[in-house]
Scaffold this motif. Structure first.
Motif, PDB file in Angstrom:
ATOM      1  N   LEU A 188     -55.141 -78.495  24.247  1.00 22.96           N
ATOM      2  CA  LEU A 188     -55.833 -77.237  23.964  1.00 22.96           C
ATOM      3  C   LEU A 188     -57.345 -77.446  23.887  1.00 22.96           C
ATOM      4  CD1 LEU A 188     -53.470 -75.613  21.299  1.00 22.96           C
ATOM      5  CD2 LEU A 188     -53.797 -74.907  23.672  1.00 22.96           C
ATOM      6  N   GLU A 189     -57.774 -78.527  23.251  1.00 21.53           N
ATOM      7  CA  GLU A 189     -59.207 -78.796  23.180  1.00 21.53           C
ATOM      8  C   GLU A 189     -59.792 -79.069  24.560  1.00 21.53           C
ATOM      9  OE1 GLU A 189     -59.893 -80.562  18.669  1.00 21.53           O
ATOM     10  OE2 GLU A 189     -59.997 -81.910  20.386  1.00 21.53           O
ATOM     11  N   LYS A 190     -59.080 -79.834  25.370  1.00 22.27           N
ATOM     12  CA  LYS A 190     -59.544 -80.115  26.731  1.00 22.27           C
ATOM     13  C   LYS A 190     -59.666 -78.831  27.542  1.00 22.27           C
ATOM     14  CE  LYS A 190     -60.269 -82.315  30.643  1.00 22.27           C
ATOM     15  NZ  LYS A 190     -61.551 -82.967  30.964  1.00 22.27           N
ATOM     16  N   LYS A 191     -58.687 -77.947  27.421  1.00 18.99           N
ATOM     17  CA  LYS A 191     -58.719 -76.681  28.159  1.00 18.99           C
ATOM     18  C   LYS A 191     -59.884 -75.817  27.704  1.00 18.99           C
ATOM     19  CE  LYS A 191     -55.513 -73.140  29.832  1.00 18.99           C
ATOM     20  NZ  LYS A 191     -55.574 -73.637  31.221  1.00 18.99           N
ATOM     21  N   ALA A 192     -60.159 -75.821  26.389  1.00 19.84           N
ATOM     22  CA  ALA A 192     -61.286 -75.049  25.875  1.00 19.84           C
ATOM     23  C   ALA A 192     -62.612 -75.641  26.338  1.00 19.84           C
ATOM     24  CB  ALA A 192     -61.223 -75.012  24.347  1.00 19.84           C
ATOM     25  N   LEU A 193     -62.729 -76.970  26.330  1.00 20.98           N
ATOM     26  CA  LEU A 193     -63.980 -77.617  26.726  1.00 20.98           C
ATOM     27  C   LEU A 193     -64.311 -77.388  28.188  1.00 20.98           C
ATOM     28  CD1 LEU A 193     -63.477 -80.955  24.788  1.00 20.98           C
ATOM     29  CD2 LEU A 193     -65.352 -79.344  24.416  1.00 20.98           C
TER      30      LEU A 193
END
Length: 306
Positions: free
Chosen positions: A21-26
């Motif tokens: 999720l963090e990677k997708k947001a970044l």
């Protein structure tokens, strides 16, 4: 023991989901830089998707407390490494990341190392320690933190070279893995106070130890460093490297620091040592650069134009 296994598997799901999720947001945010932490925090805190990922990671840390109260350090790390498979599957499904054949073989070897470590365990014969000498913990953790920060800075300097091949993130993963390894030892130390007396005495005892302050340091630096690395590199590679370093660091140095003895039987001892050696070997031989994208073919008309 089974409560610990269940908590470890839950932590795997939370960690893998949180990183993805963090990677997708970044991917949807402007480029972040660990040298500008205030701007980085302002950007990520404005993303609901990133906040969801960070909450999943925080819940994973909470699950770790239950794990370390019921399982030996080496056993816990063996289960945590198995979460790499879920991470790769989620990365392929949600992020569209593809792993190379060499990387898939490396992940398979890591799972084999996991199996060897798990087979070296025996319920009832492995003790769960609650405490470790503070000077020993600081002797282990402080140089590791310094090494992690230095290695990350060195990777950043090399990455800024214009003609350097794109990095896969192995160096970033090792650096962040060292910080999270220290964090894992601190969580193990805090978990020991949860079994002593009431909440008040447990809190006072924990605050008198170095563990909360190690968690604050690794939490702050780990947050900034991991976000910049995740944005630049594939989660399907950087997270497995980070997880492998964290698990090996915790299993080896944590077992020694907290006095959880290695197996006495020759077969179990051989399995645990060989599994650790295999994981380290795989880490050292993983590719450090992504293949540069192929240049578009030059058409004949372009060759003839002045």
């Amino acid at each position: 023991m089974w409560w610990g296994v269940t908590a470890a598997l839950l932590a795997n799901v939370l960690y893998s989901s949180g990183f993805v999720l963090e990677k997708k947001a970044l991917a949807a945010l402007p480029e972040v830089d660990f040298r500008r932490p205030a701007r980085l925090l302002r950007l990520v805190l404005g993303s609901p998707l990133w906040i969801g990922g960070s909450l999943a990671l925080a819940a994973g840390f909470g699950a770790q407390l239950a794990v370390y109260r019921t399982l030996p350090i080496a056993a816990a790390q063996g289960i945590f490494v198995s979460g790499l498979v879920l991470l790769v599957l989620l990365s392929a499904r949600l992020l569209g990341e593809e792993t190379t054949g060499r990387e898939r073989y490396a992940l398979g070897a890591i799972l084999l190392a996991l199996l060897m470590v798990v087979l070296s365990l025996r319920e009832g014969s492995d003790t769960v320690s609650r405490s470790a000498p503070y000077p020993l913990i600081l002797t282990v953790c402080v140089p590791s933190l310094a090494m992690g920060v230095w290695l990350y800075g060195a990777a950043e300097r090399r990455a800024r070279h214009r003609h350097r091949m794109p990095t896969t993130g192995v160096e970033y993963g090792v650096a962040v893995g060292l910080l999270y390894g220290v964090s894992s030892l601190a969580i193990k130390g805090v978990s020991g106070y949860l079994t002593a007396g009431g909440p008040g005495s447990a809190l006072v005892g924990a605050l008198r130890s170095p563990y909360p302050y190690l968690l604050l340091f690794t939490g702050g630096f780990g947050l900034v460093m991991s976000q910049a690395a995740l944005q630049r590199c594939r989660a399907s590679l950087i997270v497995p490297v980070c997880t492998t370093v964290t698990c090996l660091f915790t299993a080896v140095l944590g077992t020694l620091s907290f006095g959880e003895a290695l197996p006495h039987e020759p077969l179990r001892l051989a399995l645990r040592l060989a599994g650790t050696a295999l994981a380290v070997t795989v880490l050292l031989t993983m590719p450090k650069h992504d293949t540069a994208p192929p240049r578009p073919p030059v058409r004949a008309k372009e060759l003839t134009e002045p």
